[in-house]
Design a protein around this motif. Structure first.
Motif, short mmCIF file in Angstrom:
data_model
loop_
_atom_site.label_atom_id
_atom_site.label_comp_id
_atom_site.label_asym_id
_atom_site.label_seq_id
_atom_site.Cartn_x
_atom_site.Cartn_y
_atom_site.Cartn_z
N VAL A 179 1.58 -32.65 -11.99
CA VAL A 179 1.49 -32.96 -10.56
C VAL A 179 1.99 -31.81 -9.69
CG1 VAL A 179 1.77 -35.42 -11.02
CG2 VAL A 179 3.78 -34.03 -10.47
N ASP A 180 2.40 -30.72 -10.33
CA ASP A 180 2.86 -29.55 -9.58
C ASP A 180 1.65 -28.69 -9.23
OD1 ASP A 180 4.02 -27.30 -8.55
OD2 ASP A 180 5.33 -26.91 -10.26
N SER A 181 1.30 -28.63 -7.96
CA SER A 181 0.11 -27.91 -7.53
C SER A 181 0.20 -26.41 -7.80
CB SER A 181 -0.15 -28.14 -6.04
OG SER A 181 0.98 -27.70 -5.28
N SER A 182 1.42 -25.89 -7.99
CA SER A 182 1.58 -24.47 -8.25
C SER A 182 1.42 -24.12 -9.73
CB SER A 182 2.95 -24.00 -7.76
OG SER A 182 3.99 -24.62 -8.51
N ASP A 183 1.32 -25.13 -10.58
CA ASP A 183 1.17 -24.91 -12.02
C ASP A 183 -0.32 -25.03 -12.38
OD1 ASP A 183 1.27 -24.85 -14.80
OD2 ASP A 183 3.13 -26.00 -14.89
N GLY A 184 -0.96 -23.89 -12.59
CA GLY A 184 -2.39 -23.90 -12.86
C GLY A 184 -2.76 -23.87 -14.32
N ARG A 189 -3.24 -35.34 -12.84
CA ARG A 189 -3.42 -34.05 -12.16
C ARG A 189 -4.34 -34.19 -10.96
NH1 ARG A 189 -3.99 -28.43 -15.08
NH2 ARG A 189 -1.81 -28.42 -14.40
N GLY A 247 -2.61 -36.09 -8.08
CA GLY A 247 -1.29 -35.64 -7.63
C GLY A 247 -0.26 -36.73 -7.84
#
Length: 343
Positions: A277-282, A316, A319
């Protein structure tokens, strides 16, 4: 670390709201006086207990804070002091005759790092003792000598007992701000039982202390699991060796949360959930899963959905975090996830 003898253990009175949050018996700070007077105030906190003196001829300031909790016939204190060293010496005729468990602490560690505590000590205020403070913060548990298991003039704390008592004092320190007045008699009784089992071991004392001992082990185990969660060797046998407990003890302690293996798997699943759910973890879902020991994508996806109610890809995409997007399939399922999220 104490300025007055502990008061007798009492049940909450009619004038005390048992549901109210437990408050400090004493809270004070040297900032209430001018910097040049701060060490003298700190010294006065220990009147009748010990002589305290500075190692420097002049102390321009001494910012210190003291909080004291009254736990029936026990007194628990946290002292925060600056890095300036000072001397400590027991009085030849102290005003109170108590044993004191003393645990030195460092300053608060950086986020995510473990607290490196000092060596636990047990002293009687009536015995000669002198030292120089080497740590800035301290926890102390004051125990009246008239308790039945403290009648001896010489009591030694073995290393195994030190580990239990250190963990328990840290657990108590973290837990006290969340307690209610009604909890005090139970906490005092559990603490007294643990002290009896550790300081004067016997079959009866150990039986009485089983619950606080297991709570202490569980607290230490959960911290060890959190520290080594990414370690592929983390398993029940490894945890037994790390904690110094038997398999049967470890399994019994973790039984209320579904077992030790279930607990480790759940904590690892939560780590993957947080990353998803971390948008910065791609990173890909499989890469995140493998970081936390889930090598088979289909098995991981099945376990994730069973634990949280949605698949990793749905988590994912939406979110999802905590229980915000738990689908209302049935009340028990939602309640389970809510309880897991709060634990």
């Amino acid at each position: 670390m104490f300025d007055q003898p502990p008061t007798p253990m009492v049940e909450p009175s009619e004038n005390t709201n048992s549901n109210e949050r437990l408050r400090y018996a004493i809270e004070r700070d040297t900032s209430s006086v001018q910097p040049a007077e701060q060490f003298e105030l700190f010294r006065n906190w220990h009147t009748g207990i010990a002589e305290v003196w500075p190692f420097q001829a002049e102390t321009p300031s001494f910012p210190a804070h003291q909080t004291v909790w009254n736990l029936g016939n026990l007194t628990f204190t946290h002292v925060k002091a600056p890095d300036a060293p000072y001397g400590w010496r027991h009085l030849s005729k102290p005003m109170t005759d108590n044993w004191c468990l003393h645990l030195p602490l460092p300053k608060s560690p950086p986020l995510g790092e473990n607290l490196e505590v000092g060596d636990l000590g047990l002293r009687s205020f009536t015995d000669p003792f002198e030292c120089v403070s080497e740590r800035t913060d301290h926890l102390a548990l004051c125990i009246p000598r008239n308790l039945h298991f403290l009648q001896s003039s010489r009591i030694e704390v073995h290393e195994t007992s030190k580990r239990f008592l250190t963990d328990y004092m840290l657990l108590l320190h973290r837990s006290l701000p969340d307690l209610r007045n009604a909890d005090v008699p139970h906490i005092a009784a559990a603490t007294t039982s643990l002290l009896a089992a550790c300081l004067t071991p016997s079959r009866d004392h150990i039986a009485e202390a089983q619950r606080p001992i297991e709570a202490s082990i569980m607290n230490r185990a959960s911290r060890t699991v959190a520290k080594h969660l990414a370690n592929p060797k983390l398993a029940p046998d490894w945890l037994c060796r790390e904690l110094g407990v038997s398999r049967s003890s470890l399994y019994r302690i973790f039984e209320p949360v579904g077992g030790v293996s279930t607990y480790i798997r759940r904590e690892r699943l939560r780590k993957t959930r947080d990353a998803l759910v971390d948008s910065s973890d791609g990173r890909s879902i499989s890469t995140i899963a493998e970081q936390w020991g889930f090598m088979d994508p289909s098995t991981y996806s099945r376990m994730f959905k069973k634990e949280f109610g949605i698949s990793p890809s749905e988590a994912r995409a939406e979110g999802w975090l905590g229980v915000q997007c738990v689908r209302p399939t049935d009340g028990a399922h939602i309640l389970r996830n809510l309880l897991l999220g709060n634990s």
